[in-house]
Motif scaffolding. Structure first.
Motif, PDB file in Angstrom:
ATOM      1  N   HIS A  70      42.474  36.753  39.804  1.00  0.00           N
ATOM      2  CA  HIS A  70      41.968  37.919  40.539  1.00  0.00           C
ATOM      3  C   HIS A  70      42.013  39.110  39.589  1.00  0.00           C
ATOM      4  N   GLU A  71      40.963  39.904  39.592  1.00  0.00           N
ATOM      5  CA  GLU A  71      40.932  41.096  38.751  1.00  0.00           C
ATOM      6  C   GLU A  71      40.615  42.307  39.606  1.00  0.00           C
ATOM      7  N   ARG A  72      41.484  43.321  39.494  1.00  0.00           N
ATOM      8  CA  ARG A  72      41.313  44.584  40.216  1.00  0.00           C
ATOM      9  C   ARG A  72      41.031  44.366  41.697  1.00  0.00           C
ATOM     10  N   VAL A  73      41.833  43.494  42.287  1.00  0.00           N
ATOM     11  CA  VAL A  73      41.685  43.236  43.716  1.00  0.00           C
ATOM     12  C   VAL A  73      42.691  44.099  44.469  1.00  0.00           C
ATOM     13  N   HIS A  74      42.282  44.663  45.603  1.00  0.00           N
ATOM     14  CA  HIS A  74      43.183  45.501  46.390  1.00  0.00           C
ATOM     15  C   HIS A  74      44.283  44.626  46.977  1.00  0.00           C
ATOM     16  N   VAL A  75      45.484  45.142  46.991  1.00  0.00           N
ATOM     17  CA  VAL A  75      46.633  44.362  47.447  1.00  0.00           C
ATOM     18  C   VAL A  75      46.435  43.850  48.869  1.00  0.00           C
ATOM     19  N   SER A  76      45.722  44.612  49.697  1.00  0.00           N
ATOM     20  CA  SER A  76      45.520  44.202  51.092  1.00  0.00           C
ATOM     21  C   SER A  76      44.542  43.037  51.215  1.00  0.00           C
ATOM     22  N   ALA A  77      43.799  42.766  50.146  1.00  0.00           N
ATOM     23  CA  ALA A  77      42.813  41.685  50.194  1.00  0.00           C
ATOM     24  C   ALA A  77      43.438  40.318  49.950  1.00  0.00           C
ATOM     25  N   LEU A  78      44.687  40.307  49.470  1.00  0.00           N
ATOM     26  CA  LEU A  78      45.360  39.044  49.197  1.00  0.00           C
ATOM     27  C   LEU A  78      46.327  38.698  50.322  1.00  0.00           C
ATOM     28  N   ASN A  79      46.310  37.446  50.735  1.00  0.00           N
ATOM     29  CA  ASN A  79      47.275  36.970  51.715  1.00  0.00           C
ATOM     30  C   ASN A  79      48.687  37.159  51.154  1.00  0.00           C
ATOM     31  N   HIS A  80      49.558  37.758  51.955  1.00  0.00           N
ATOM     32  CA  HIS A  80      50.895  38.098  51.443  1.00  0.00           C
ATOM     33  C   HIS A  80      51.674  36.860  51.000  1.00  0.00           C
ATOM     34  N   ALA A  81      51.616  35.813  51.803  1.00  0.00           N
ATOM     35  CA  ALA A  81      52.350  34.595  51.451  1.00  0.00           C
ATOM     36  C   ALA A  81      51.838  34.020  50.140  1.00  0.00           C
ATOM     37  N   ARG A  82      50.510  34.084  49.932  1.00  0.00           N
ATOM     38  CA  ARG A  82      49.932  33.567  48.691  1.00  0.00           C
ATOM     39  C   ARG A  82      50.357  34.434  47.499  1.00  0.00           C
ATOM     40  N   LEU A  83      50.403  35.742  47.704  1.00  0.00           N
ATOM     41  CA  LEU A  83      50.854  36.651  46.648  1.00  0.00           C
ATOM     42  C   LEU A  83      52.293  36.347  46.251  1.00  0.00           C
ATOM     43  N   VAL A  84      53.139  36.095  47.225  1.00  0.00           N
ATOM     44  CA  VAL A  84      54.532  35.742  46.933  1.00  0.00           C
ATOM     45  C   VAL A  84      54.595  34.461  46.116  1.00  0.00           C
ATOM     46  N   ARG A  85      53.730  33.502  46.427  1.00  0.00           N
ATOM     47  CA  ARG A  85      53.711  32.241  45.668  1.00  0.00           C
ATOM     48  C   ARG A  85      53.259  32.475  44.233  1.00  0.00           C
ATOM     49  N   PHE A  86      52.312  33.395  44.039  1.00  0.00           N
ATOM     50  CA  PHE A  86      51.935  33.783  42.675  1.00  0.00           C
ATOM     51  C   PHE A  86      53.144  34.351  41.938  1.00  0.00           C
ATOM     52  N   GLU A  87      53.838  35.259  42.593  1.00  0.00           N
ATOM     53  CA  GLU A  87      54.976  35.936  41.961  1.00  0.00           C
ATOM     54  C   GLU A  87      56.131  34.976  41.687  1.00  0.00           C
ATOM     55  N   ASP A  88      56.242  33.923  42.498  1.00  0.00           N
ATOM     56  CA  ASP A  88      57.332  32.946  42.329  1.00  0.00           C
ATOM     57  C   ASP A  88      56.941  31.787  41.405  1.00  0.00           C
ATOM     58  N   ASN A  89      55.741  31.829  40.834  1.00  0.00           N
ATOM     59  CA  ASN A  89      55.265  30.736  39.979  1.00  0.00           C
ATOM     60  C   ASN A  89      55.345  29.390  40.707  1.00  0.00           C
ATOM     61  N   ASP A  90      54.885  29.390  41.942  1.00  0.00           N
ATOM     62  CA  ASP A  90      54.925  28.192  42.768  1.00  0.00           C
ATOM     63  C   ASP A  90      54.156  27.054  42.087  1.00  0.00           C
ATOM     64  N   ALA A  91      54.802  25.895  41.972  1.00  0.00           N
ATOM     65  CA  ALA A  91      54.210  24.768  41.250  1.00  0.00           C
ATOM     66  C   ALA A  91      52.907  24.299  41.897  1.00  0.00           C
ATOM     67  N   ALA A  92      52.829  24.323  43.217  1.00  0.00           N
ATOM     68  CA  ALA A  92      51.612  23.887  43.905  1.00  0.00           C
ATOM     69  C   ALA A  92      50.464  24.859  43.642  1.00  0.00           C
ATOM     70  N   ILE A  93      50.778  26.139  43.534  1.00  0.00           N
ATOM     71  CA  ILE A  93      49.755  27.138  43.218  1.00  0.00           C
ATOM     72  C   ILE A  93      49.245  26.930  41.798  1.00  0.00           C
ATOM     73  N   VAL A  94      50.169  26.685  40.862  1.00  0.00           N
ATOM     74  CA  VAL A  94      49.767  26.442  39.473  1.00  0.00           C
ATOM     75  C   VAL A  94      48.844  25.224  39.417  1.00  0.00           C
ATOM     76  N   ARG A  95      49.215  24.154  40.113  1.00  0.00           N
ATOM     77  CA  ARG A  95      48.388  22.935  40.145  1.00  0.00           C
ATOM     78  C   ARG A  95      47.007  23.238  40.715  1.00  0.00           C
ATOM     79  N   GLU A  96      46.959  24.001  41.794  1.00  0.00           N
ATOM     80  CA  GLU A  96      45.688  24.367  42.426  1.00  0.00           C
ATOM     81  C   GLU A  96      44.802  25.162  41.467  1.00  0.00           C
ATOM     82  N   LEU A  97      45.402  26.112  40.749  1.00  0.00           N
ATOM     83  CA  LEU A  97      44.639  26.949  39.820  1.00  0.00           C
ATOM     84  C   LEU A  97      44.111  26.141  38.636  1.00  0.00           C
ATOM     85  N   VAL A  98      44.908  25.186  38.171  1.00  0.00           N
ATOM     86  CA  VAL A  98      44.447  24.328  37.072  1.00  0.00           C
ATOM     87  C   VAL A  98      43.265  23.486  37.530  1.00  0.00           C
ATOM     88  N   HIS A  99      43.385  22.858  38.692  1.00  0.00           N
ATOM     89  CA  HIS A  99      42.321  21.981  39.193  1.00  0.00           C
ATOM     90  C   HIS A  99      41.042  22.752  39.494  1.00  0.00           C
TER      91      HIS A  99
END
Length: 199
Positions: A70-99
């Protein structure tokens, strides 16, 4: 292994995940094209605007690069739970982004688990095989079947041409999702072109 094994002439093959695919991207330092996810996602805040990047490392020189999520996206546009997973380096999120990347190298990312080393395709009755994918790796169907049955390519082709193996798509097509197919012994062949069994 599944309880489906050989139950009522049914078998289960599973394409097991061994690791994440390499991301194909030219390294600006060494020119190598294979990168692996570092397991980290970087989130940078600039006021109410967020940048999110997937961090990857060059397989040859270890240079770290960023892939925009995401580039220059407003904080309100991101799901909070998903943002937390980004910040926590969630392994499932990393896998999803790679795929989600457009160019991937799947070499060494999978293995086929079957219960068929002792399956005699020449003397067996009809068998229905269910193939389950743990990851969406594109595999040539021919490669999957030769590995699963332990057959050479010419023998496999003869069996397919004779109707001994019935497939949902062409044998040289690539598959990447769950499917099933049938294998028949010599006395259980598919109907021939005139509606009778070929002898």
């Amino acid at each position: 292994m599944s309880s489906l094994r050989h139950a009522e002439n049914k078998s289960l093959w599973v394409v097991r995940e061994l690791g994440l695919p390499a991301i194909v991207k030219t390294c600006v330092d060494c020119g190598h094209t294979r990168h692996h996810a570092t397991g980290k996602v970087r989130v940078n805040a600039n006021g109410k605007q967020l940048d999110v990047w997937l961090l990857i490392g060059c397989e040859r020189c270890d240079r770290t690069s960023k892939i925009p999520v995401h580039e220059r996206v407003h904080v309100s546009a991101l799901n909070h739970a998903r943002l937390v997973r980004f910040e926590d380096n969630d392994a499932a999120i990393v896998r999803e982004l790679v795929h989600a990347q457009r160019k991937l190298d799947w070499t060494g990312t999978w293995e086929l688990e079957t219960d068929l080393p002792f399956y005699d395709i020449d003397n067996a009755a009809e068998l229905e095989v269910f193939v389950r994918f743990e990851l969406p790796v594109p595999i040539r169907l021919e490669k999957l079947l030769t590995r699963g049955f332990g057959l050479s390519r010419p023998v496999l082709k003869r069996l397919v041409d004779a109707g001994r193996i019935t497939l949902p798509t062409k044998v040289d097509a690539r598959v990447r999702g769950d499917f099933s197919f049938q294998s028949r012994g010599p006395n259980n062949q598919a109907p021939g072109p005139f509606g009778s069994s070929e002898k």
